[in-house]
Write a protein that holds these residues in place. Structure first.
Motif, PDB file in Angstrom:
ATOM      1  N   GLU A 182       1.585  -9.779   0.267  1.00 10.58           N
ATOM      2  CA  GLU A 182       1.782  -9.712  -1.256  1.00 10.58           C
ATOM      3  C   GLU A 182       2.314  -7.982  -1.261  1.00 10.58           C
ATOM      4  O   GLU A 182       1.753  -7.265  -0.694  1.00 10.58           O
ATOM      5  N   GLU A 183       3.277  -7.983  -2.188  1.00 11.96           N
ATOM      6  CA  GLU A 183       3.488  -6.524  -2.643  1.00 11.96           C
ATOM      7  C   GLU A 183       2.536  -6.079  -3.805  1.00 11.96           C
ATOM      8  O   GLU A 183       2.658  -6.861  -4.931  1.00 11.96           O
ATOM      9  N   ILE A 184       1.561  -5.419  -3.592  1.00 10.55           N
ATOM     10  CA  ILE A 184       0.531  -5.197  -4.665  1.00 10.55           C
ATOM     11  C   ILE A 184       1.037  -4.437  -5.707  1.00 10.55           C
ATOM     12  O   ILE A 184       1.489  -3.070  -5.542  1.00 10.55           O
ATOM     13  N   SER A 185       0.879  -4.980  -7.051  1.00 10.19           N
ATOM     14  CA  SER A 185       1.454  -4.289  -8.083  1.00 10.19           C
ATOM     15  C   SER A 185       0.376  -3.289  -8.602  1.00 10.19           C
ATOM     16  O   SER A 185      -0.764  -3.919  -9.075  1.00 10.19           O
ATOM     17  N   LYS A 186       0.334  -2.242  -9.033  1.00 11.86           N
ATOM     18  CA  LYS A 186      -0.495  -1.324  -9.796  1.00 11.86           C
ATOM     19  C   LYS A 186      -0.429  -1.022 -11.123  1.00 11.86           C
ATOM     20  O   LYS A 186      -0.793  -0.549 -11.874  1.00 11.86           O
ATOM     21  N   TYR A 187       0.984  -1.665 -11.686  1.00 16.05           N
ATOM     22  CA  TYR A 187       1.267  -1.247 -13.090  1.00 16.05           C
ATOM     23  C   TYR A 187       0.583  -2.278 -14.160  1.00 16.05           C
ATOM     24  O   TYR A 187       0.597  -3.389 -13.907  1.00 16.05           O
TER      25      TYR A 187
END
Length: 411
Positions: free
Chosen positions: A81-86
Protein backbone atom coordinates in the motif's frame (compact mmCIF):
# COMPACT_ATOMS: atom_id res chain seq x y z
CA UNK A 1 20.29 -29.85 41.51
CA UNK A 2 20.71 -32.05 38.44
CA UNK A 3 17.58 -30.58 36.85
CA UNK A 4 18.62 -26.94 37.38
CA UNK A 5 21.28 -26.99 34.69
CA UNK A 6 19.09 -28.16 31.78
CA UNK A 7 16.33 -25.76 32.88
CA UNK A 8 18.72 -22.79 32.97
CA UNK A 9 20.15 -23.83 29.61
CA UNK A 10 16.65 -23.95 28.10
CA UNK A 11 15.84 -20.48 29.47
CA UNK A 12 19.05 -19.02 28.06
CA UNK A 13 18.29 -20.52 24.65
CA UNK A 14 14.76 -19.08 24.63
CA UNK A 15 15.95 -15.61 25.62
CA UNK A 16 18.76 -15.25 23.09
CA UNK A 17 18.22 -12.55 20.48
CA UNK A 18 19.18 -14.76 17.56
CA UNK A 19 16.71 -17.52 16.66
CA UNK A 20 18.43 -20.68 15.48
CA UNK A 21 17.60 -21.19 11.81
CA UNK A 22 17.93 -24.01 9.33
CA UNK A 23 20.05 -23.67 6.19
CA UNK A 24 18.09 -23.47 2.92
CA UNK A 25 18.86 -26.06 0.20
CA UNK A 26 19.41 -23.29 -2.35
CA UNK A 27 20.10 -25.79 -5.13
CA UNK A 28 16.31 -26.36 -5.33
CA UNK A 29 15.62 -22.82 -6.59
CA UNK A 30 16.35 -21.66 -10.12
CA UNK A 31 16.36 -17.89 -9.51
CA UNK A 32 17.87 -15.55 -6.96
CA UNK A 33 17.70 -11.87 -6.03
CA UNK A 34 19.86 -10.23 -3.38
CA UNK A 35 18.26 -7.81 -0.92
CA UNK A 36 20.08 -4.56 -0.18
CA UNK A 37 19.35 -2.65 3.02
CA UNK A 38 19.72 1.13 3.50
CA UNK A 39 23.14 2.36 4.62
CA UNK A 40 21.58 4.13 7.61
CA UNK A 41 19.80 1.32 9.41
CA UNK A 42 18.06 3.31 12.16
CA UNK A 43 16.48 1.65 15.20
CA UNK A 44 13.83 -0.47 13.46
CA UNK A 45 14.47 -4.21 13.27
CA UNK A 46 11.73 -4.77 10.66
CA UNK A 47 12.59 -4.94 6.95
CA UNK A 48 10.05 -4.37 4.16
CA UNK A 49 10.79 -5.46 0.57
CA UNK A 50 8.52 -4.77 -2.41
CA UNK A 51 8.26 -7.71 -4.84
CA UNK A 52 8.83 -6.74 -8.49
CA UNK A 53 7.61 -7.95 -11.89
CA UNK A 54 10.68 -10.14 -12.47
CA UNK A 55 9.77 -12.18 -9.39
CA UNK A 56 6.18 -12.78 -10.56
CA UNK A 57 7.35 -14.01 -13.96
CA UNK A 58 9.35 -16.91 -12.56
CA UNK A 59 7.91 -17.60 -9.11
CA UNK A 60 5.28 -20.21 -8.30
CA UNK A 61 4.23 -18.11 -5.31
CA UNK A 62 4.59 -20.79 -2.65
CA UNK A 63 8.28 -21.20 -3.48
CA UNK A 64 9.40 -17.81 -2.11
CA UNK A 65 12.21 -18.13 0.47
CA UNK A 66 14.34 -15.49 2.21
CA UNK A 67 17.81 -16.27 3.55
CA UNK A 68 20.31 -14.53 5.84
CA UNK A 69 23.82 -15.83 5.17
CA UNK A 70 22.26 -18.99 3.73
CA UNK A 71 19.83 -19.64 6.61
CA UNK A 72 16.02 -19.46 6.30
CA UNK A 73 14.41 -16.21 7.49
CA UNK A 74 10.68 -16.32 8.45
CA UNK A 75 8.65 -13.71 6.59
CA UNK A 76 5.14 -12.31 6.23
CA UNK A 77 3.63 -11.41 2.84
CA UNK A 78 0.90 -8.81 2.36
CA UNK A 79 -0.53 -6.47 -0.28
CA UNK A 80 1.58 -3.36 -0.74
CA UNK A 81 0.00 0.00 0.00
CA UNK A 82 0.96 3.61 -0.51
CA UNK A 83 0.71 4.88 3.07
CA UNK A 84 -1.06 8.23 3.30
CA UNK A 85 -0.11 10.63 6.10
CA UNK A 86 -2.66 13.34 5.22
CA UNK A 87 -5.19 14.02 7.99
CA UNK A 88 -7.52 16.87 8.89
CA UNK A 89 -9.66 17.71 11.92
CA UNK A 90 -13.26 18.88 11.66
CA UNK A 91 -15.96 19.72 14.19
CA UNK A 92 -18.83 17.20 14.48
CA UNK A 93 -22.41 18.41 14.98
CA UNK A 94 -24.19 17.39 18.20
CA UNK A 95 -27.69 16.36 17.06
CA UNK A 96 -29.05 15.08 20.35
CA UNK A 97 -28.10 14.77 24.00
CA UNK A 98 -29.91 13.27 26.98
CA UNK A 99 -28.76 13.04 30.59
CA UNK A 100 -30.84 10.70 32.68
CA UNK A 101 -29.77 7.34 34.09
CA UNK A 102 -27.37 7.25 31.14
CA UNK A 103 -25.87 10.06 29.12
CA UNK A 104 -26.68 9.72 25.40
CA UNK A 105 -24.99 11.69 22.62
CA UNK A 106 -25.77 11.51 18.89
CA UNK A 107 -23.27 13.15 16.52
CA UNK A 108 -23.34 13.85 12.79
CA UNK A 109 -19.94 13.92 11.10
CA UNK A 110 -19.24 16.10 8.01
CA UNK A 111 -19.57 14.53 4.56
CA UNK A 112 -16.58 12.55 3.36
CA UNK A 113 -14.72 13.31 0.12
CA UNK A 114 -13.85 10.35 -2.12
CA UNK A 115 -10.97 8.26 -0.81
CA UNK A 116 -11.21 9.40 2.82
CA UNK A 117 -12.50 7.86 6.06
CA UNK A 118 -12.91 8.79 9.73
CA UNK A 119 -10.21 7.52 12.08
CA UNK A 120 -10.53 9.20 15.52
CA UNK A 121 -13.05 11.11 17.64
CA UNK A 122 -11.61 13.51 20.25
CA UNK A 123 -13.30 13.43 23.68
CA UNK A 124 -12.88 15.96 26.52
CA UNK A 125 -14.48 16.70 29.89
CA UNK A 126 -14.16 19.38 32.56
CA UNK A 127 -14.10 16.73 35.30
CA UNK A 128 -12.04 13.68 36.11
CA UNK A 129 -13.87 10.52 35.14
CA UNK A 130 -13.63 6.93 34.00
CA UNK A 131 -16.43 5.34 32.04
CA UNK A 132 -17.37 2.54 29.69
CA UNK A 133 -18.93 3.76 26.44
CA UNK A 134 -21.18 1.86 24.06
CA UNK A 135 -20.32 3.28 20.63
CA UNK A 136 -22.64 2.81 17.63
CA UNK A 137 -21.95 3.79 14.02
CA UNK A 138 -24.40 4.00 11.10
CA UNK A 139 -25.49 5.69 7.88
CA UNK A 140 -28.45 7.39 9.59
CA UNK A 141 -29.76 7.97 13.14
CA UNK A 142 -32.52 5.36 12.66
CA UNK A 143 -30.23 2.36 12.29
CA UNK A 144 -26.67 1.71 13.45
CA UNK A 145 -24.67 -1.03 11.76
CA UNK A 146 -21.64 -1.30 14.06
CA UNK A 147 -21.40 -1.46 17.86
CA UNK A 148 -18.35 -1.66 20.11
CA UNK A 149 -17.42 -0.92 23.72
CA UNK A 150 -14.76 1.64 24.64
CA UNK A 151 -13.19 2.57 27.98
CA UNK A 152 -12.26 6.25 28.53
CA UNK A 153 -10.78 8.09 31.48
CA UNK A 154 -9.37 11.39 32.72
CA UNK A 155 -7.21 11.53 35.84
CA UNK A 156 -5.95 15.10 36.16
CA UNK A 157 -3.53 15.65 33.28
CA UNK A 158 -3.71 12.00 32.22
CA UNK A 159 -6.43 11.28 29.67
CA UNK A 160 -7.24 8.67 27.01
CA UNK A 161 -8.60 11.55 24.94
CA UNK A 162 -9.61 9.79 21.70
CA UNK A 163 -11.86 7.03 20.39
CA UNK A 164 -10.59 4.89 17.53
CA UNK A 165 -13.33 4.81 14.86
CA UNK A 166 -11.53 2.17 12.82
CA UNK A 167 -11.36 4.10 9.50
CA UNK A 168 -15.11 4.14 9.08
CA UNK A 169 -17.24 5.85 6.46
CA UNK A 170 -20.33 5.95 8.70
CA UNK A 171 -21.36 9.54 9.44
CA UNK A 172 -23.60 9.08 12.48
CA UNK A 173 -22.25 8.25 15.94
CA UNK A 174 -24.27 7.36 19.04
CA UNK A 175 -22.54 7.17 22.44
CA UNK A 176 -24.13 5.74 25.58
CA UNK A 177 -22.14 6.79 28.67
CA UNK A 178 -22.43 6.47 32.44
CA UNK A 179 -24.13 9.47 34.05
CA UNK A 180 -21.87 12.25 35.32
CA UNK A 181 -19.24 12.05 32.57
CA UNK A 182 -20.30 15.35 30.89
CA UNK A 183 -18.41 14.66 27.66
CA UNK A 184 -17.66 17.05 24.82
CA UNK A 185 -16.52 16.22 21.29
CA UNK A 186 -14.42 19.08 19.91
CA UNK A 187 -13.13 17.36 16.75
CA UNK A 188 -13.15 14.30 14.53
CA UNK A 189 -10.14 13.27 12.43
CA UNK A 190 -10.48 12.07 8.86
CA UNK A 191 -7.62 10.81 6.74
CA UNK A 192 -6.88 9.69 3.21
CA UNK A 193 -7.15 5.95 2.72
CA UNK A 194 -4.05 3.96 1.88
CA UNK A 195 -3.80 3.22 -1.84
CA UNK A 196 -3.24 -0.35 -3.02
CA UNK A 197 -0.34 -0.67 -5.46
CA UNK A 198 -0.48 -2.70 -8.67
CA UNK A 199 0.72 -2.65 -12.27
CA UNK A 200 -1.54 -3.06 -15.31
CA UNK A 201 -0.99 -4.09 -18.93
CA UNK A 202 -3.41 -3.47 -21.79
CA UNK A 203 -3.32 -6.32 -24.34
CA UNK A 204 -3.89 -5.94 -28.06
CA UNK A 205 -7.06 -7.77 -29.06
CA UNK A 206 -6.35 -10.80 -31.32
CA UNK A 207 -8.70 -12.02 -34.02
CA UNK A 208 -11.41 -14.13 -32.35
CA UNK A 209 -11.94 -17.79 -33.14
CA UNK A 210 -15.66 -18.43 -33.55
CA UNK A 211 -16.74 -21.72 -32.00
CA UNK A 212 -20.17 -23.28 -31.61
CA UNK A 213 -22.07 -20.88 -29.32
CA UNK A 214 -18.77 -19.39 -28.07
CA UNK A 215 -15.90 -17.04 -28.96
CA UNK A 216 -12.24 -17.77 -28.14
CA UNK A 217 -9.48 -15.16 -27.82
CA UNK A 218 -5.80 -16.20 -27.54
CA UNK A 219 -3.31 -13.70 -26.03
CA UNK A 220 0.40 -14.49 -26.58
CA UNK A 221 1.56 -12.31 -23.64
CA UNK A 222 4.96 -12.14 -25.30
CA UNK A 223 6.70 -10.15 -22.54
CA UNK A 224 5.39 -12.62 -19.89
CA UNK A 225 3.61 -9.93 -17.91
CA UNK A 226 2.38 -11.48 -14.65
CA UNK A 227 -1.19 -11.01 -13.42
CA UNK A 228 -3.72 -12.18 -10.84
CA UNK A 229 -6.80 -10.39 -12.21
CA UNK A 230 -8.26 -9.66 -15.66
CA UNK A 231 -10.44 -6.67 -16.50
CA UNK A 232 -12.79 -7.05 -19.49
CA UNK A 233 -14.70 -4.27 -21.23
CA UNK A 234 -17.43 -4.93 -23.80
CA UNK A 235 -19.41 -2.61 -26.06
CA UNK A 236 -22.51 -4.07 -24.44
CA UNK A 237 -23.23 -2.60 -20.99
CA UNK A 238 -25.40 -5.30 -19.38
CA UNK A 239 -24.68 -8.99 -19.84
CA UNK A 240 -24.28 -12.42 -18.21
CA UNK A 241 -21.92 -15.02 -19.65
CA UNK A 242 -19.98 -18.17 -18.74
CA UNK A 243 -16.28 -17.26 -19.08
CA UNK A 244 -13.30 -19.63 -19.01
CA UNK A 245 -9.68 -18.47 -18.72
CA UNK A 246 -6.82 -20.89 -19.39
CA UNK A 247 -3.07 -20.37 -19.16
CA UNK A 248 -0.06 -22.34 -20.34
CA UNK A 249 1.90 -24.08 -17.61
CA UNK A 250 5.60 -24.75 -18.32
CA UNK A 251 4.96 -23.58 -21.91
CA UNK A 252 3.27 -26.92 -22.69
CA UNK A 253 0.11 -27.82 -20.84
CA UNK A 254 -3.02 -25.70 -20.60
CA UNK A 255 -4.57 -25.20 -17.17
CA UNK A 256 -7.95 -23.65 -16.31
CA UNK A 257 -7.35 -20.71 -13.94
CA UNK A 258 -10.93 -19.41 -13.93
CA UNK A 259 -14.32 -20.75 -14.94
CA UNK A 260 -17.63 -19.26 -13.91
CA UNK A 261 -20.60 -17.09 -14.78
CA UNK A 262 -20.01 -13.34 -14.70
CA UNK A 263 -22.86 -10.83 -14.34
CA UNK A 264 -22.21 -7.23 -15.29
CA UNK A 265 -24.35 -4.13 -14.89
CA UNK A 266 -23.47 -0.72 -16.33
CA UNK A 267 -23.75 0.71 -12.78
CA UNK A 268 -20.62 -1.29 -11.91
CA UNK A 269 -18.50 0.70 -14.39
CA UNK A 270 -16.88 -0.11 -17.72
CA UNK A 271 -14.97 -3.21 -16.61
CA UNK A 272 -15.83 -6.62 -15.23
CA UNK A 273 -13.06 -8.10 -13.07
CA UNK A 274 -12.10 -11.78 -13.14
CA UNK A 275 -9.91 -13.23 -10.34
CA UNK A 276 -7.25 -15.78 -11.31
CA UNK A 277 -6.64 -18.79 -9.06
CA UNK A 278 -2.82 -18.34 -9.14
CA UNK A 279 -0.40 -15.80 -10.66
CA UNK A 280 0.01 -16.32 -14.42
CA UNK A 281 2.72 -14.95 -16.72
CA UNK A 282 2.30 -17.00 -19.88
CA UNK A 283 0.11 -17.22 -22.96
CA UNK A 284 -3.57 -17.31 -22.03
CA UNK A 285 -7.01 -17.70 -23.62
CA UNK A 286 -10.42 -16.24 -22.82
CA UNK A 287 -13.47 -18.21 -23.92
CA UNK A 288 -16.88 -16.47 -23.79
CA UNK A 289 -19.90 -18.75 -24.13
CA UNK A 290 -22.85 -16.94 -25.72
CA UNK A 291 -25.26 -19.87 -25.78
CA UNK A 292 -28.44 -18.68 -27.51
CA UNK A 293 -27.53 -14.99 -26.99
CA UNK A 294 -26.01 -12.52 -29.40
CA UNK A 295 -22.19 -12.52 -29.49
CA UNK A 296 -20.63 -9.91 -27.19
CA UNK A 297 -18.12 -7.46 -28.66
CA UNK A 298 -14.95 -7.43 -26.59
CA UNK A 299 -13.44 -3.95 -26.52
CA UNK A 300 -10.52 -4.02 -24.07
CA UNK A 301 -8.53 -6.53 -21.97
CA UNK A 302 -6.29 -5.41 -19.10
CA UNK A 303 -4.30 -7.76 -16.86
CA UNK A 304 -3.66 -6.60 -13.29
CA UNK A 305 -0.95 -7.67 -10.85
CA UNK A 306 -1.43 -6.43 -7.26
CA UNK A 307 1.97 -5.59 -5.82
CA UNK A 308 2.96 -7.36 -2.62
CA UNK A 309 5.67 -6.92 -0.02
CA UNK A 310 7.45 -9.23 2.38
CA UNK A 311 8.32 -8.27 5.95
CA UNK A 312 10.86 -9.92 8.23
CA UNK A 313 13.07 -9.22 11.22
CA UNK A 314 16.62 -8.05 10.63
CA UNK A 315 19.40 -9.74 12.57
CA UNK A 316 20.14 -7.30 15.38
CA UNK A 317 23.56 -8.81 15.99
CA UNK A 318 25.29 -7.55 12.84
CA UNK A 319 24.89 -5.14 9.93
CA UNK A 320 27.05 -7.27 7.61
CA UNK A 321 24.51 -10.05 7.00
CA UNK A 322 23.75 -10.96 3.38
CA UNK A 323 20.04 -11.29 2.58
CA UNK A 324 18.77 -13.07 -0.54
CA UNK A 325 15.45 -14.07 -2.11
CA UNK A 326 15.18 -17.50 -3.77
CA UNK A 327 12.34 -18.77 -5.99
CA UNK A 328 11.62 -20.77 -9.16
CA UNK A 329 10.60 -24.26 -7.99
CA UNK A 330 7.10 -25.51 -8.96
CA UNK A 331 7.42 -28.47 -6.56
CA UNK A 332 8.30 -26.46 -3.44
CA UNK A 333 5.74 -26.57 -0.64
CA UNK A 334 4.42 -23.20 0.65
CA UNK A 335 6.21 -21.57 3.56
CA UNK A 336 4.69 -22.08 7.02
CA UNK A 337 6.26 -20.07 9.84
CA UNK A 338 5.27 -19.59 13.48
CA UNK A 339 3.48 -16.21 13.88
CA UNK A 340 5.94 -14.93 16.50
CA UNK A 341 8.88 -15.26 14.09
CA UNK A 342 7.76 -12.48 11.73
CA UNK A 343 6.45 -8.91 12.35
CA UNK A 344 2.93 -8.67 13.78
CA UNK A 345 0.32 -6.03 12.89
CA UNK A 346 0.87 -4.29 16.23
CA UNK A 347 4.62 -4.07 15.66
CA UNK A 348 4.05 -2.63 12.17
CA UNK A 349 1.81 0.09 13.63
CA UNK A 350 4.40 1.05 16.23
CA UNK A 351 7.52 0.96 14.06
CA UNK A 352 8.37 2.20 10.57
CA UNK A 353 10.07 -0.64 8.64
CA UNK A 354 13.38 -0.29 6.84
CA UNK A 355 12.89 -0.46 3.07
CA UNK A 356 15.01 -3.12 1.41
CA UNK A 357 15.54 -3.26 -2.36
CA UNK A 358 15.72 -6.25 -4.69
CA UNK A 359 18.65 -6.47 -7.09
CA UNK A 360 18.41 -7.74 -10.67
CA UNK A 361 17.35 -11.36 -11.09
CA UNK A 362 20.09 -13.93 -11.73
CA UNK A 363 19.92 -17.65 -12.38
CA UNK A 364 21.11 -19.63 -9.38
CA UNK A 365 24.44 -21.25 -10.31
CA UNK A 366 23.84 -23.97 -7.72
CA UNK A 367 20.46 -25.00 -9.16
CA UNK A 368 19.87 -28.77 -9.35
CA UNK A 369 17.14 -30.75 -7.60
CA UNK A 370 18.13 -32.53 -4.37
CA UNK A 371 17.40 -36.24 -3.87
CA UNK A 372 15.48 -35.67 -0.63
CA UNK A 373 13.29 -32.83 -1.99
CA UNK A 374 10.57 -32.77 -4.70
CA UNK A 375 10.40 -33.70 -7.49
CA UNK A 376 13.23 -36.24 -7.16
CA UNK A 377 12.05 -37.43 -3.77
CA UNK A 378 8.59 -37.98 -5.27
CA UNK A 379 10.01 -40.08 -8.09
CA UNK A 380 12.04 -42.13 -5.59
CA UNK A 381 9.02 -42.64 -3.33
CA UNK A 382 6.85 -43.68 -6.27
CA UNK A 383 9.55 -46.05 -7.50
CA UNK A 384 9.96 -47.62 -4.07
CA UNK A 385 6.18 -47.99 -3.81
CA UNK A 386 5.94 -49.90 -7.08
CA UNK A 387 9.01 -51.99 -6.20
CA UNK A 388 7.31 -52.88 -2.91
CA UNK A 389 4.07 -53.80 -4.69
CA UNK A 390 6.03 -55.87 -7.20
CA UNK A 391 7.94 -57.66 -4.45
CA UNK A 392 4.70 -58.38 -2.60
CA UNK A 393 3.07 -59.80 -5.76
CA UNK A 394 6.11 -62.01 -6.44
CA UNK A 395 5.99 -63.24 -2.82
CA UNK A 396 2.24 -63.99 -3.07
CA UNK A 397 2.71 -65.71 -6.44
CA UNK A 398 5.51 -67.89 -5.03
CA UNK A 399 3.29 -68.93 -2.09
CA UNK A 400 0.39 -69.82 -4.41
CA UNK A 401 2.74 -71.74 -6.70
CA UNK A 402 4.20 -73.76 -3.81
CA UNK A 403 0.67 -74.62 -2.61
CA UNK A 404 -0.25 -75.84 -6.09
CA UNK A 405 2.83 -78.08 -6.15
CA UNK A 406 1.90 -79.51 -2.75
CA UNK A 407 -1.65 -80.21 -3.97
CA UNK A 408 -0.35 -81.97 -7.10
CA UNK A 409 2.01 -84.15 -5.07
CA UNK A 410 -0.78 -85.23 -2.70
CA UNK A 411 -3.20 -86.14 -5.51
Amino acid sequence: MKTLYPISLLISLLTTTTIFARPLPVENFKYKKDITLPSKMGESQIVKVLLDEEFYKHSFYGDLRVTRNGEIVPYKIQNAEEISKYTEKLKPELLFTKKDEMEIYVLELPKLPEGMSYSKLTVTSSYDYETSITLKLGDNPDSFAETKNVFLYKYGSQSSGEIDLGNTKFRYVRLEVENGSNLKFPSVTRSKENKHLYFEKTHQLPNPLLEENAVLFTFPNENQSSFQNIKLSFEEKNWERMITVRGKINKKEWDTVFQGTINHDEKEGNFAEIPISSPLSSEFTIQIEDGENQTLHLKEVITVQPLEEILFFKDNGTNDANYSLYYGNPYQWPANFDPYTYPSSDELRDKTPLEGKLTKEVENAEFGYNLIYPPISGYITTGLFYIGIGTLLVFIFSILRSKRLVVKETV
